[in-house]
Design an enzyme around this catalytic site. Sequence first.
Site, short mmCIF file in Angstrom:
data_model
loop_
_atom_site.label_atom_id
_atom_site.label_comp_id
_atom_site.label_asym_id
_atom_site.label_seq_id
_atom_site.Cartn_x
_atom_site.Cartn_y
_atom_site.Cartn_z
N SER A 1 11.04 -27.21 -28.28
CA SER A 1 9.90 -26.35 -29.14
C SER A 1 10.15 -25.11 -28.54
O SER A 1 11.08 -24.60 -27.47
CB SER A 1 8.62 -26.98 -28.45
OG SER A 1 7.71 -26.03 -29.16
N ARG B 1 3.63 -26.90 -46.03
CA ARG B 1 3.84 -27.57 -47.23
C ARG B 1 3.02 -26.54 -48.34
O ARG B 1 3.38 -26.91 -49.51
CB ARG B 1 3.46 -28.86 -47.45
CG ARG B 1 4.33 -29.86 -46.63
CD ARG B 1 3.96 -31.19 -46.37
NE ARG B 1 4.54 -32.06 -45.52
CZ ARG B 1 4.63 -31.89 -44.06
NH1 ARG B 1 3.56 -30.88 -43.50
NH2 ARG B 1 5.23 -32.80 -43.35
N ILE C 1 6.52 -35.64 -38.28
CA ILE C 1 7.29 -36.80 -38.71
C ILE C 1 8.37 -37.22 -37.54
O ILE C 1 8.40 -38.50 -37.45
CB ILE C 1 8.22 -36.26 -39.88
CG1 ILE C 1 9.13 -37.19 -40.36
CG2 ILE C 1 9.20 -35.08 -39.53
CD1 ILE C 1 8.24 -38.36 -40.97
N ALA C 2 8.71 -36.34 -36.75
CA ALA C 2 9.65 -36.85 -35.45
C ALA C 2 8.54 -37.58 -34.58
O ALA C 2 8.95 -38.70 -34.13
CB ALA C 2 10.10 -35.35 -34.82
N LYS D 1 14.49 -34.44 -45.11
CA LYS D 1 14.77 -34.14 -46.51
C LYS D 1 13.58 -33.10 -46.88
O LYS D 1 12.49 -32.84 -46.31
CB LYS D 1 14.49 -35.40 -47.54
CG LYS D 1 13.25 -36.06 -47.27
CD LYS D 1 12.10 -35.35 -47.93
CE LYS D 1 10.62 -35.97 -47.36
NZ LYS D 1 9.66 -34.82 -47.72
#
Length: 326
Positions: free
Chosen positions: A36, A164, A14-15, A97
């Site tokens: 990292s 996830r 996402i970054a 989030k």
Amino acid sequence: MHKVRWGVLSTAKIARNHVIPAIQTSQFGEVTTIASRRLDNAQACAKQLNIAHAAGSYEALLADPHIDAIYNPLPNHLHVPWTLRALQAGKHVLIEKPVGLNQSEAQDLLEASQQYPQLKVMEAFMYRFHPQWEKVKALLPSIGPVRNIQCQFSYNNRDTDNIRNQADMGGGALMDIGCYGISLARFIFDSEPVRVMGHQQFMGHEVDTITNALMEFEGGCASFSCSTKTEAGQWALISGEQGSIKLLIPFNPIADMPVQIILRQQGEEQSIDITPANHYRSMADQFCQAIINNSPVPTPLSDALANMKALDALVSSAQTNLWIEL
């Protein structure tokens, strides 16, 4: 005044794909360092994204006196611990989030942040910064009192090793994308749900792969479905007594591309074009402006806490098959 200097806590997708490019093209911020746990990973990412510096540990990033703000896109179970460490290091923090694993963690973070009133902390619900939502808010009076909100958000996560799909990392459909359905309803009703009902399916995983939810508000009802086991898709429908508004891509429209919303009144539909925008860039710039001007962030941690409270209640409901009052 110099731009806000950002450090990125990990090389998360996402970054790399969204937030870093947005900050790099923003008005008030610049990404100066990426970290990292492996220096070679950080260096490769820094080279790819034209970032000046790479850090071989998260600790080194937080210790850098030339960094003003941290973007934290770590796995969910690391959001609160590393945000607390960033605050202790004197950094502003934008947290991906959901803000934490549960309501208790969100409460702990809110209370801890109050010890650092000079620092800004915000949950990165980027969808709210897209101009389609400004248009929706402006159109709400034309559809009368909102009585019902429905939405769906889904994709197919086939990788069993993906974070996830890991319970101890805060995985699951509800945590990853169902949190948007909660946030949307609270955003439009501008209030908190009074009770909720949730149902979850796991399909052989240790985390929920499909969650369906009902949320009762004082003025109406909201429902959503989220899934990590079906074809990718999303939509939202906001229905009032005099019309409805449908969003075709409510949560993550492609940056800098036009989108449409559909207004329906008296049986007639009108397609409304929304100017191309980058909601990640707008989010970053508004967060930076809060830092520069020492003004409140657009969405305070109290909002993140309220969202997590409803999320926890939906989990409890799914486990007990009961309505949960908030």
